[in-house]
Design an enzyme around this catalytic site. Sequence first.
Site, mmCIF file in Angstrom:
data_model
loop_
_atom_site.group_PDB
_atom_site.id
_atom_site.type_symbol
_atom_site.label_atom_id
_atom_site.label_comp_id
_atom_site.label_asym_id
_atom_site.label_seq_id
_atom_site.Cartn_x
_atom_site.Cartn_y
_atom_site.Cartn_z
ATOM 1 N N ARG A 62 0.877 -1.196 -0.139
ATOM 2 C CA ARG A 62 0.636 -0.249 0.068
ATOM 3 C C ARG A 62 1.049 1.330 -0.161
ATOM 4 N NH1 ARG A 62 -2.824 -3.700 1.695
ATOM 5 N NH2 ARG A 62 -0.898 -4.209 2.348
ATOM 6 N N THR A 63 1.856 1.555 1.402
ATOM 7 C CA THR A 63 2.462 2.794 0.904
ATOM 8 C C THR A 63 3.044 3.129 0.274
ATOM 9 O OG1 THR A 63 3.071 1.548 3.201
ATOM 10 C CG2 THR A 63 3.545 3.836 2.826
ATOM 11 N N LYS A 92 27.130 -3.505 0.775
ATOM 12 C CA LYS A 92 27.021 -2.751 2.561
ATOM 13 C C LYS A 92 26.986 -1.249 2.112
ATOM 14 C CE LYS A 92 28.469 -6.247 4.529
ATOM 15 N NZ LYS A 92 27.246 -7.259 5.198
ATOM 16 N N ARG A 113 11.323 3.208 3.708
ATOM 17 C CA ARG A 113 11.203 2.303 5.107
ATOM 18 C C ARG A 113 12.028 1.737 5.776
ATOM 19 N NH1 ARG A 113 5.580 -1.466 4.787
ATOM 20 N NH2 ARG A 113 4.043 0.711 5.235
ATOM 21 N N HIS A 141 5.092 5.550 11.608
ATOM 22 C CA HIS A 141 4.546 4.902 10.336
ATOM 23 C C HIS A 141 3.684 6.158 10.023
ATOM 24 C CE1 HIS A 141 3.271 4.112 6.719
ATOM 25 N NE2 HIS A 141 2.854 2.528 7.300
#
Length: 505
Positions: A62-63, A92, A113, A141
């Site tokens: 969704r996001t 890395k 995120r 969030h």
Amino acid sequence: MKISFKNRDIISITDFSREEILYLCEQAKKMHGLEKNKERDGLSNELKNKAMAYMFYEPSTRTKTSFITAMRQLGGSSDGFSGIESTSVMKKETIRDTIMMMEANHFDVIVMRHPLGGSLQWAADVASVPVINGGDGENEHPTQSLLDIFTLYLLNHENLDGISIGFGGDLSHGRTIRSLSLALSNFKDITIRWAAEDFLGMPEDLVELLNSRRVNVIREKRVEDVLSKVQFYYMTRPQLERMGDITSKDVMKMMEKYRIDLNKVKESEVKLMHPLPVNSEIAEIDYEVYFDESQAFFPQAENGIFLRKALLYEMLKETESIQFSGKLNPLLERGNNRLKRTIKENAKEGRRFIDNIAEGTVVDHLLPGTEQKIVAELELTNRGCSSIPAHLPKAGKSFLKTDLPVLSERELKKISLITSEATINHIKDGKVADKFVYLLCKNKNCVTRVINEDVSPKFYNDNGTIRCRYCRKPYSITSEKISSKEREEFLDSLPKEIEQIKFRS
Ligand code: CP
């Protein structure tokens, strides 16, 4: 006060005032109106030359897609990654350098995120362009909370005062319940009712915080008791990924009485919300309920597009693109986490510890048994440095002397990860020239604790509570060696709030 979101970072729901939340709801309602009037592309020239980078280190349906949809409908473009497998994170690369690369590619806004708490504040500090938190570990969030609030605003006739809402599912391990309840605490006469097993229940610190903000929080025995007394019911998915050894079966057992099925909702008039996804194995909402008129979670997900469209529009409309400077913000280099300790010039004890080194470092007040670990972690022997680890059982003292004259940030962090709140004494000409404690956030999931990311820890003074700038968790000083005067001086040295340190050259 004029409300503006221009080029603002969106990190925590607690950064929004009541007026700002209401303003965003009004703007999102305009976006909602466009869709309902079949004018989906009514603002499609507004962000024509703007580009959004998405950086999803963790899964999202969704996001990510709703941000992309929102950007597209405003005429902007999007690019980025979902999952790190195809990126140089596999080689890395740090969050810091990845953010710099997004800027070098002329993106105007970044949505990210990441599993580490505080990683989004860190990304925002690095970036010159605005950054939006799409979820940082179990921390925050904020756009989810805003879309939840916007859904309540629409369902409750454009009013957010006087709402009664039930919470169910996992109220303990997720970020949604904390953020939504804190967002609601900006409004009057809010009542929260909940029912769950202790393990999945509302955390006590959150209940206390909500009570202090005049939110009425009531625990009920049965989910049916909640459903009969509230207008809205907000169900959440058990966050198995944050429960350690607890299995899906264990959670299913805990949830047995608390799942939402048709029998439970048909007796009530609630609107049923859920941030989604529903866990199809646990099925915290029964499939039959999907067809019931209580179901409000799919429209809630669509509201995410309207809210995010409003937010992107408010952040980027009529802004000049920020040119890439190619430089890091100089303010990132130093933290404010060094708690100065008083140097006692003539103390016997002081002399005893430094008597056989003229130049070097004494790391004092170590946890017993950690001296050798530090020698190994700093590779003192391989580097040809002297090291004298010592444990004096009678004095209850463990310390380490080395001829290494100054410890680097990484070395200080490594020591703090092994033994927190050790005192560092830098010795020059046989005297203590500098004496301090390197405070490191104790939240194990905080971005500041990752050695390779090189975040210089920063704290702020939140009305007398020391808080980590990044994950915002409270820090309590536990070393008895640190006097009350030293504690007070440290607290006074900290900024009173999260200062804006955005770098725009
Ligand atoms: N509600 C939510 O954040 O969904 P995603 O994890 O699919 O983005």
